[in-house]
Design a protein around this motif. Structure first.
Motif, PDB file in Angstrom:
ATOM      1  N   ALA A 163     -18.131   6.642  -5.119  1.00  9.43           N
ATOM      2  CA  ALA A 163     -18.484   5.636  -4.150  1.00  9.43           C
ATOM      3  C   ALA A 163     -18.476   4.048  -4.887  1.00  9.43           C
ATOM      4  O   ALA A 163     -17.967   3.308  -4.652  1.00  9.43           O
ATOM      5  CB  ALA A 163     -19.568   5.828  -3.013  1.00  9.43           C
ATOM      6  N   ALA A 164     -19.339   4.376  -5.606  1.00 12.39           N
ATOM      7  CA  ALA A 164     -19.715   3.129  -6.414  1.00 12.39           C
ATOM      8  C   ALA A 164     -18.352   2.725  -7.195  1.00 12.39           C
ATOM      9  O   ALA A 164     -18.250   1.502  -7.402  1.00 12.39           O
ATOM     10  CB  ALA A 164     -20.811   3.477  -7.526  1.00 12.39           C
ATOM     11  N   ALA A 165     -17.517   3.489  -7.777  1.00 11.47           N
ATOM     12  CA  ALA A 165     -16.460   3.335  -8.617  1.00 11.47           C
ATOM     13  C   ALA A 165     -15.343   2.705  -7.749  1.00 11.47           C
ATOM     14  O   ALA A 165     -14.799   1.649  -8.046  1.00 11.47           O
ATOM     15  CB  ALA A 165     -16.160   4.523  -9.043  1.00 11.47           C
ATOM     16  N   VAL A 166     -15.103   3.369  -6.699  1.00 14.09           N
ATOM     17  CA  VAL A 166     -14.340   2.603  -5.614  1.00 14.09           C
ATOM     18  C   VAL A 166     -14.738   1.218  -5.116  1.00 14.09           C
ATOM     19  O   VAL A 166     -13.780   0.062  -5.211  1.00 14.09           O
ATOM     20  CB  VAL A 166     -14.123   3.529  -4.272  1.00 14.09           C
ATOM     21  N   GLU A 200     -25.407   5.232 -17.532  1.00 12.70           N
ATOM     22  CA  GLU A 200     -25.743   6.496 -17.755  1.00 12.70           C
ATOM     23  C   GLU A 200     -25.234   7.710 -16.715  1.00 12.70           C
ATOM     24  O   GLU A 200     -25.876   8.453 -16.330  1.00 12.70           O
ATOM     25  CB  GLU A 200     -27.607   6.310 -17.024  1.00 12.70           C
ATOM     26  N   THR A 201     -24.002   7.751 -16.715  1.00 17.29           N
ATOM     27  CA  THR A 201     -23.234   8.945 -16.327  1.00 17.29           C
ATOM     28  C   THR A 201     -21.909   8.928 -16.900  1.00 17.29           C
ATOM     29  O   THR A 201     -21.588   8.039 -17.739  1.00 17.29           O
ATOM     30  CB  THR A 201     -22.967   8.591 -14.751  1.00 17.29           C
ATOM     31  N   LEU A 202     -21.262  10.064 -16.882  1.00 15.04           N
ATOM     32  CA  LEU A 202     -20.053  10.318 -17.281  1.00 15.04           C
ATOM     33  C   LEU A 202     -18.881   9.321 -16.577  1.00 15.04           C
ATOM     34  O   LEU A 202     -19.255   8.854 -15.558  1.00 15.04           O
ATOM     35  CB  LEU A 202     -19.735  11.890 -17.146  1.00 15.04           C
ATOM     36  N   PRO A 203     -17.758   9.264 -17.237  1.00 13.74           N
ATOM     37  CA  PRO A 203     -16.716   8.494 -16.281  1.00 13.74           C
ATOM     38  C   PRO A 203     -16.244   9.093 -15.110  1.00 13.74           C
ATOM     39  O   PRO A 203     -16.438  10.207 -14.764  1.00 13.74           O
ATOM     40  CB  PRO A 203     -15.632   8.294 -17.325  1.00 13.74           C
ATOM     41  N   ILE A 204     -15.755   8.225 -14.141  1.00  9.09           N
ATOM     42  CA  ILE A 204     -14.806   8.565 -13.127  1.00  9.09           C
ATOM     43  C   ILE A 204     -13.619   7.693 -12.926  1.00  9.09           C
ATOM     44  O   ILE A 204     -13.723   6.420 -13.319  1.00  9.09           O
ATOM     45  CB  ILE A 204     -15.930   8.759 -11.825  1.00  9.09           C
ATOM     46  N   GLY A 205     -12.661   8.281 -12.195  1.00  4.39           N
ATOM     47  CA  GLY A 205     -11.521   7.610 -11.849  1.00  4.39           C
ATOM     48  C   GLY A 205     -11.248   7.079 -10.363  1.00  4.39           C
ATOM     49  O   GLY A 205     -12.099   7.653  -9.323  1.00  4.39           O
ATOM     50  N   VAL A 206     -10.627   6.126 -10.192  1.00  2.72           N
ATOM     51  CA  VAL A 206     -10.279   5.516  -8.983  1.00  2.72           C
ATOM     52  C   VAL A 206      -8.672   5.669  -8.994  1.00  2.72           C
ATOM     53  O   VAL A 206      -7.982   5.299  -9.738  1.00  2.72           O
ATOM     54  CB  VAL A 206     -10.903   3.941  -8.837  1.00  2.72           C
ATOM     55  N   GLN A 207      -7.960   6.161  -7.827  1.00  2.48           N
ATOM     56  CA  GLN A 207      -6.667   6.161  -7.583  1.00  2.48           C
ATOM     57  C   GLN A 207      -6.269   4.690  -6.937  1.00  2.48           C
ATOM     58  O   GLN A 207      -6.764   4.493  -5.804  1.00  2.48           O
ATOM     59  CB  GLN A 207      -6.288   7.294  -6.587  1.00  2.48           C
ATOM     60  N   LEU A 208      -5.057   4.280  -7.790  1.00  2.00           N
ATOM     61  CA  LEU A 208      -4.378   3.265  -7.197  1.00  2.00           C
ATOM     62  C   LEU A 208      -2.966   3.705  -6.652  1.00  2.00           C
ATOM     63  O   LEU A 208      -2.515   4.474  -7.446  1.00  2.00           O
ATOM     64  CB  LEU A 208      -3.984   2.176  -8.115  1.00  2.00           C
ATOM     65  N   ILE A 209      -2.712   3.532  -5.255  1.00  4.84           N
ATOM     66  CA  ILE A 209      -1.643   4.466  -4.772  1.00  4.84           C
ATOM     67  C   ILE A 209      -0.637   3.199  -4.293  1.00  4.84           C
ATOM     68  O   ILE A 209      -0.919   2.348  -3.631  1.00  4.84           O
ATOM     69  CB  ILE A 209      -2.256   5.194  -3.685  1.00  4.84           C
ATOM     70  N   ALA A 210       0.743   3.619  -4.284  1.00  2.42           N
ATOM     71  CA  ALA A 210       1.620   2.622  -3.835  1.00  2.42           C
ATOM     72  C   ALA A 210       2.989   3.345  -3.238  1.00  2.42           C
ATOM     73  O   ALA A 210       2.948   4.573  -3.064  1.00  2.42           O
ATOM     74  CB  ALA A 210       2.244   1.680  -5.067  1.00  2.42           C
ATOM     75  N   ALA A 211       3.659   2.637  -2.359  1.00  3.03           N
ATOM     76  CA  ALA A 211       4.964   3.234  -2.074  1.00  3.03           C
ATOM     77  C   ALA A 211       5.868   3.593  -2.975  1.00  3.03           C
ATOM     78  O   ALA A 211       5.675   3.468  -4.329  1.00  3.03           O
ATOM     79  CB  ALA A 211       5.826   2.162  -1.077  1.00  3.03           C
ATOM     80  N   PRO A 212       6.637   4.773  -2.613  1.00  4.30           N
ATOM     81  CA  PRO A 212       7.583   5.322  -3.791  1.00  4.30           C
ATOM     82  C   PRO A 212       8.554   4.096  -4.742  1.00  4.30           C
ATOM     83  O   PRO A 212       8.737   3.141  -4.142  1.00  4.30           O
ATOM     84  CB  PRO A 212       8.712   6.158  -2.819  1.00  4.30           C
ATOM     85  N   TYR A 213       8.321   4.604  -5.779  1.00  2.00           N
ATOM     86  CA  TYR A 213       9.338   3.699  -6.598  1.00  2.00           C
ATOM     87  C   TYR A 213       8.555   2.257  -6.945  1.00  2.00           C
ATOM     88  O   TYR A 213       9.331   1.355  -7.686  1.00  2.00           O
ATOM     89  CB  TYR A 213      10.753   3.579  -6.302  1.00  2.00           C
TER      90      TYR A 213
END
Length: 467
Positions: free
Chosen positions: A277-280, A424-437
């Motif tokens: 949640a914090a990452a987003v 003080e934690t391991l990394p975490i990812g956030v998705q960036l999402i777009a329309a096709p192409y």
């Protein structure tokens, strides 16, 4: 560690002859030999071939020719990509008896044509069916940032090798999240392009209707460079589109002005651990995003993706399930057997729902350019962890790590997972999402976040590992 650890910097130095490709590859091979006994990223190291290719790059430059935009850049691939002269393992014991590949996968060929140098093949979950890279045949690939934790999967060896700085670029595959999940856990960038954008020819299949291939890297520019050279139609892959290449590198400095953003809520806001949640929120704050949107029936989309995965995957492996059942990894075997018993009517219903869901989600991109969502429910779990707690319920870990990735690859959208580091934690990812192409749009946004210091992918401190 290497003086040059990013693909763009390596290519520039090799082209300028301030660094020889042979010297660099020699150093890379030495570091793989030194550290991989603990990291278990590589299942095959191609030392002789890599050094020969490096010498060819150096000779071409000495003669005034440019080998390509990735001149001298070492890379490695998930071991489901065909490498000429090597058996394509796909993480399986069963495949060991297969004949060696007669030619390279298209993605490998295109990287080599740009001057990149293949140094080996990387560990994965058997037949790409998993999110953990804990393989009963080839061992577990731990997280380079904490060896007691998972690297994610199924492209765990690919993500860990980049996070550890062993190579600057790797290739993985993504059916339900197998690029994005390990990118999140290992703190690097991972791009899943639009379905059909990059050729899958020579990549061992899993679920043909939504298998993707894509790159991992520690910088957005490195990801963009690899993506650019791999584009283009391929008659060997019937779903690889005939679209002209849409080059991302020249667009990285365009900024984000005029782009419209939103945060995915509902399904993508449930089950979040605090780090996710914090990452987003950190990314949303940097992009000044306040709008929230709902992807309709995302939970059902995930269920439909599971049905299609289990049905198509088990059908592909049905002869092996009949003849060599006990040679499968037990974690993979049980799910394939269950998938083989799914009624055809369920599969057809899931495919009908898929088309409905795809049209509803694509309509959202009429008013939004980029959607933010968590990549994983939390940071990398310990290697021996078997369950997750989501919304107060304890659920099996292996299928639920893809909680936020499955409803998206299911409909072929382009997505990049960007790495966030919290105290003080391991990394975490956030998705960036777009329309096709719209990969170039995603890479522009990722480049903006990287330049602002919001995302970063530091190399794991391997000096602390026992030699």
């Amino acid at each position: 560690m290497m003086q040059f650890s990013e693909a763009a910097a390596i290519a520039e130095a090799v082209q300028a002859q301030t660094l020889s490709a042979e010297t660099l590859v020699t150093q890379v091979l030495a570091e793989i030999e030194r550290y991989d006994a603990r990291l278990n990223c590589f299942t095959t190291v191609l030392a002789e071939a890599a050094l020969a290719d490096a010498r060819q790059v150096d000779q071409a430059i000495a003669m005034g020719r440019s080998p390509g935009s990735l001149a001298g850049v070492p890379f490695a691939v998930k071991n489901l990509f065909d490498i000429q002269g090597q058996v394509t393992l796909a993480g399986a014991k069963i495949n060991q008896v297969n004949l060696p590949a007669s030619q390279d996968a298209t993605a490998i060929t295109r990287l080599k044509q740009a001057g990149a140098i293949l140094v080996g093949a990387l560990n994965m979950d058997e037949y790409a069916y998993g999110f953990v890279t804990v393989n009963s045949h080839y061992g577990a690939t731990p997280n380079p940032h904490n060896l007691n934790h998972m690297s994610g999967g199924s492209s765990g060896g690919s993500a860990a090798a980049v996070a550890a700085g062993l190579v600057p670029l790797t290739l993985g595959s993504d059916t339900n999240g197998s690029i994005r999940v390990p990118a999140s856990f290992c703190g690097i960038y991972g791009l899943k392009p639009t379905y059909g954008r990059l050729s899958r020819a020579g990549a061992y299949p899993f679920v043909a209707s939504f298998d993707h291939v894509g790159p991992f890297g520690r910088t957005v520019r490195d990801i963009a460079m690899a993506y650019d050279v791999m584009q283009g139609p391929d008659e060997r892959d019937p779903v690889c589109s005939g679209r002209s290449p849409d080059l991302a590198v020249p667009q990285l400095d365009r900024g984000i002005e005029g782009l419209r953003f939103a945060i995915a809520d509902d399904h993508f806001a449930r089950g979040l651990q605090p780090e996710a949640a914090a990452a987003v929120q950190q990314v949303a704050k940097a992009l000044q995003v306040v709008q929230r949107i709902t992807l309709p029936e995302a939970a059902r989309a995930r269920a439909a993706a599971y049905l299609i995965t289990a049905s198509e995957g088990s059908h592909l492996h049905l002869p092996r399930l009949r003849d060599r059942l006990m040679d499968f990894d037990p974690a993979t075997r049980d799910r394939f057997v269950a998938g083989a018993m799914i009624p055809a009517s369920w599969y057809l219903q899931a495919q009908r729902f898929r088309h409905w869901y795809r049209d509803r989600v694509r309509a959202i991109f009429q008013t939004v350019d980029v959607i933010l969502a968590p990549t994983t429910p939390g940071v990398a779990p310990p290697l021996d962890q078997k369950t997750l707690t989501i919304d107060g319920q304890e659920v099996p870990l292996r299928p639920n790590v893809g909680l936020y990735t499955q409803p998206l690859s299911f409909i072929g959208l382009p997505i990049i997972s960007v790495p966030i580091w919290l105290p003080e934690t391991l990394p975490i990812g956030v998705q960036l999402i777009a329309a096709p192409y719209q990969e170039t749009t995603l890479l522009r946004v990722a480049a903006y976040l990287e330049a602002a210091g919001v995302t970063t992918a530091p190399i794991a401190p391997l000096a602390a590992l026992p030699a």
